[in-house]
Design a protein around this motif. Structure first.
Motif, PDB file in Angstrom:
ATOM      1  N   LEU A 171      -3.188  -3.731   9.904  1.00 14.73           N
ATOM      2  CA  LEU A 171      -2.487  -3.694   8.616  1.00 14.73           C
ATOM      3  C   LEU A 171      -1.962  -5.045   8.136  1.00 14.73           C
ATOM      4  N   SER A 172      -1.901  -6.023   8.997  1.00 14.48           N
ATOM      5  CA  SER A 172      -1.284  -7.304   8.636  1.00 14.48           C
ATOM      6  C   SER A 172      -2.197  -8.508   8.875  1.00 14.48           C
ATOM      7  N   VAL A 173      -3.474  -8.247   9.121  1.00 19.13           N
ATOM      8  CA  VAL A 173      -4.470  -9.323   9.215  1.00 19.13           C
ATOM      9  C   VAL A 173      -5.662  -8.861   8.385  1.00 19.13           C
ATOM     10  N   LEU A 174      -5.795  -9.448   7.213  1.00 19.19           N
ATOM     11  CA  LEU A 174      -6.681  -8.894   6.193  1.00 19.19           C
ATOM     12  C   LEU A 174      -7.630  -9.935   5.621  1.00 19.19           C
ATOM     13  N   VAL A 175      -8.686  -9.418   5.014  1.00 14.80           N
ATOM     14  CA  VAL A 175      -9.498 -10.221   4.098  1.00 14.80           C
ATOM     15  C   VAL A 175      -9.463  -9.528   2.746  1.00 14.80           C
ATOM     16  N   GLN A 176      -9.024 -10.257   1.743  1.00 17.44           N
ATOM     17  CA  GLN A 176      -8.995  -9.708   0.390  1.00 17.44           C
ATOM     18  C   GLN A 176     -10.402  -9.728  -0.183  1.00 17.44           C
ATOM     19  N   LYS A 177     -10.848  -8.581  -0.651  1.00 17.83           N
ATOM     20  CA  LYS A 177     -12.203  -8.430  -1.174  1.00 17.83           C
ATOM     21  C   LYS A 177     -12.352  -9.128  -2.525  1.00 17.83           C
ATOM     22  N   ASN A 178     -13.611  -9.437  -2.826  1.00 20.21           N
ATOM     23  CA  ASN A 178     -13.957  -9.982  -4.149  1.00 20.21           C
ATOM     24  C   ASN A 178     -13.173 -11.240  -4.491  1.00 20.21           C
ATOM     25  N   ARG A 179     -12.968 -12.063  -3.481  1.00 17.85           N
ATOM     26  CA  ARG A 179     -12.311 -13.345  -3.662  1.00 17.85           C
ATOM     27  C   ARG A 179     -13.147 -14.427  -2.998  1.00 17.85           C
ATOM     28  N   PRO A 180     -13.074 -15.672  -3.473  1.00 15.85           N
ATOM     29  CA  PRO A 180     -13.770 -16.761  -2.776  1.00 15.85           C
ATOM     30  C   PRO A 180     -13.244 -16.905  -1.350  1.00 15.85           C
TER      31      PRO A 180
ATOM     32  N   ALA B 233       3.422 -10.951   4.617  1.00 17.40           N
ATOM     33  CA  ALA B 233       2.870 -10.912   3.256  1.00 17.40           C
ATOM     34  C   ALA B 233       1.652 -10.006   3.202  1.00 17.40           C
ATOM     35  N   ALA B 234       0.817 -10.078   4.240  1.00 20.16           N
ATOM     36  CA  ALA B 234      -0.370  -9.223   4.297  1.00 20.16           C
ATOM     37  C   ALA B 234       0.019  -7.755   4.435  1.00 20.16           C
ATOM     38  N   LEU B 235       0.990  -7.475   5.286  1.00 22.93           N
ATOM     39  CA  LEU B 235       1.451  -6.102   5.473  1.00 22.93           C
ATOM     40  C   LEU B 235       1.953  -5.516   4.157  1.00 22.93           C
ATOM     41  N   LYS B 236       2.727  -6.270   3.426  1.00 23.18           N
ATOM     42  CA  LYS B 236       3.267  -5.813   2.143  1.00 23.18           C
ATOM     43  C   LYS B 236       2.137  -5.519   1.152  1.00 23.18           C
ATOM     44  N   LEU B 237       1.147  -6.390   1.089  1.00 20.97           N
ATOM     45  CA  LEU B 237       0.019  -6.196   0.177  1.00 20.97           C
ATOM     46  C   LEU B 237      -0.801  -4.974   0.556  1.00 20.97           C
ATOM     47  N   PHE B 238      -1.044  -4.813   1.851  1.00 25.19           N
ATOM     48  CA  PHE B 238      -1.869  -3.698   2.309  1.00 25.19           C
ATOM     49  C   PHE B 238      -1.197  -2.358   2.019  1.00 25.19           C
ATOM     50  N   LEU B 239       0.093  -2.277   2.243  1.00 26.13           N
ATOM     51  CA  LEU B 239       0.810  -1.033   1.996  1.00 26.13           C
ATOM     52  C   LEU B 239       0.785  -0.650   0.517  1.00 26.13           C
ATOM     53  N   LYS B 240       0.725  -1.637  -0.355  1.00 31.58           N
ATOM     54  CA  LYS B 240       0.690  -1.364  -1.794  1.00 31.58           C
ATOM     55  C   LYS B 240      -0.696  -0.957  -2.278  1.00 31.58           C
ATOM     56  N   ASN B 241      -1.741  -1.587  -1.710  1.00 31.61           N
ATOM     57  CA  ASN B 241      -3.095  -1.344  -2.214  1.00 31.61           C
ATOM     58  C   ASN B 241      -4.127  -1.563  -1.112  1.00 31.61           C
ATOM     59  N   PRO B 242      -4.227  -0.631  -0.158  1.00 36.02           N
ATOM     60  CA  PRO B 242      -5.122  -0.837   0.985  1.00 36.02           C
ATOM     61  C   PRO B 242      -6.600  -0.986   0.621  1.00 36.02           C
ATOM     62  N   LYS B 243      -7.023  -0.430  -0.498  1.00 33.49           N
ATOM     63  CA  LYS B 243      -8.441  -0.483  -0.872  1.00 33.49           C
ATOM     64  C   LYS B 243      -8.894  -1.886  -1.279  1.00 33.49           C
ATOM     65  N   ALA B 244      -7.946  -2.766  -1.541  1.00 28.62           N
ATOM     66  CA  ALA B 244      -8.294  -4.128  -1.972  1.00 28.62           C
ATOM     67  C   ALA B 244      -8.579  -5.059  -0.795  1.00 28.62           C
ATOM     68  N   TYR B 245      -8.386  -4.555   0.430  1.00 29.55           N
ATOM     69  CA  TYR B 245      -8.468  -5.431   1.602  1.00 29.55           C
ATOM     70  C   TYR B 245      -9.279  -4.792   2.722  1.00 29.55           C
TER      71      TYR B 245
ATOM     72  N   TYR C  93       4.965   0.527  11.545  1.00 35.88           N
ATOM     73  CA  TYR C  93       4.154  -0.623  11.966  1.00 35.88           C
ATOM     74  C   TYR C  93       4.461  -1.011  13.412  1.00 35.88           C
ATOM     75  N   LEU C  94       5.731  -1.087  13.750  1.00 37.93           N
ATOM     76  CA  LEU C  94       6.122  -1.495  15.103  1.00 37.93           C
ATOM     77  C   LEU C  94       5.906  -0.382  16.129  1.00 37.93           C
ATOM     78  N   ASP C  95       6.098   0.861  15.722  1.00 36.28           N
ATOM     79  CA  ASP C  95       5.982   1.973  16.667  1.00 36.28           C
ATOM     80  C   ASP C  95       4.540   2.433  16.878  1.00 36.28           C
ATOM     81  N   GLU C  96       3.709   2.336  15.829  1.00 39.28           N
ATOM     82  CA  GLU C  96       2.388   2.952  15.882  1.00 39.28           C
ATOM     83  C   GLU C  96       1.216   1.974  15.847  1.00 39.28           C
ATOM     84  N   VAL C  97       1.471   0.729  15.463  1.00 40.51           N
ATOM     85  CA  VAL C  97       0.353  -0.195  15.242  1.00 40.51           C
ATOM     86  C   VAL C  97       0.348  -1.354  16.241  1.00 40.51           C
ATOM     87  N   ILE C  98       1.479  -2.004  16.408  1.00 44.73           N
ATOM     88  CA  ILE C  98       1.577  -3.202  17.245  1.00 44.73           C
ATOM     89  C   ILE C  98       2.029  -2.843  18.656  1.00 44.73           C
TER      90      ILE C  98
END
Length: 223
Positions: free
Chosen positions: A79-88, A116-128, A193-198
């Protein structure tokens, strides 16, 4: 003894653990002055400006370091290490392992890590694309994003951190609220995030994953 500190949510349990551990106050104060993003701590440890830190896993394999089986791990998703799609293509200057992981996975786009990545993913997971999820799809293994490394006093650090991976560390409510406010992430999302992911223990599967990743980076091959 100078210990570097990554000030991300994924290491909040470690910061609380060390606050409660009976260390001299001078060491605890030094930690607050030696904090930064993973790439900065990689540099600080390399030049021996600090004695130990949790650094990028790809950096931790250098022969000059000794390592503990403690790090930042996740399985199936992060959830916190992402690649944003459709970007250079764009690397994240804060990272080393995540940029290398995107490359061995053949991912195109903008790499984003941390809170910052975690915040973005939680708002719009389909973009990453979640890089840990992609790694798991290809390898069936968890991923080790960072590892505890030191240049000296390994026995001392091992003693201090012996019980950390096994402990269920409770985040005080005031600290949780403070992080939630500063990072713009809801308290319940931080807990999830802390209990279930990391998690933090590097066992056999994590060692296998780290070797596979290191080999892929060294020989410039895709997994």
């Amino acid at each position: 003894m100078i210990f570097g500190k990554i000030d991300y949510i994924n290491l909040l349990p470690l910061h609380i653990y060390l606050k409660k551990y009976p260390l001299p106050s001078g060491i605890k104060m030094a930690m607050e002055h030696k904090k930064g993003v993973p790439s900065k701590l990689n540099h600080e440890l390399f030049y021996r400006r600090i004695d130990a830190a949790i650094i990028s896993s790809i950096e931790s394999v250098r022969k000059k370091y000794t390592n503990l089986n403690i790090g930042i791990c996740s399985n199936k998703r992060v959830l916190s290490v992402l690649v944003q799609k459709n970007r250079p293509n764009e690397a994240d200057k804060s990272s080393a392992s995540s940029n290398a992981l995107a490359k061995v996975l053949g991912q195109k786009g903008k790499v984003i890590i941390g809170d910052a990545a975690l915040k973005l993913f939680l708002k719009n997971p389909k973009a990453y694309n979640d890089l840990c999820a992609l790694w798991y799809e290809k390898t069936g293994l968890p991923f080790v994003f960072a590892r505890f490394s030191c240049t000296q006093k390994k026995a001392l650090f091992a003693k201090i951190l012996k019980n950390f991976p096994q402990k269920n560390i409770k985040i005080p409510q005031y600290i949780l609220k403070d992080y939630a406010q500063k990072r713009g992430i809801a308290p319940q999302d931080i807990r999830f995030y802390l209990d279930e992911v990391i998690y933090y223990r590097i066992a056999n599967k994590e060692q296998k994953a780290l070797k596979k990743f290191t080999r892929a980076v060294k020989f410039n091959i895709n997994v």
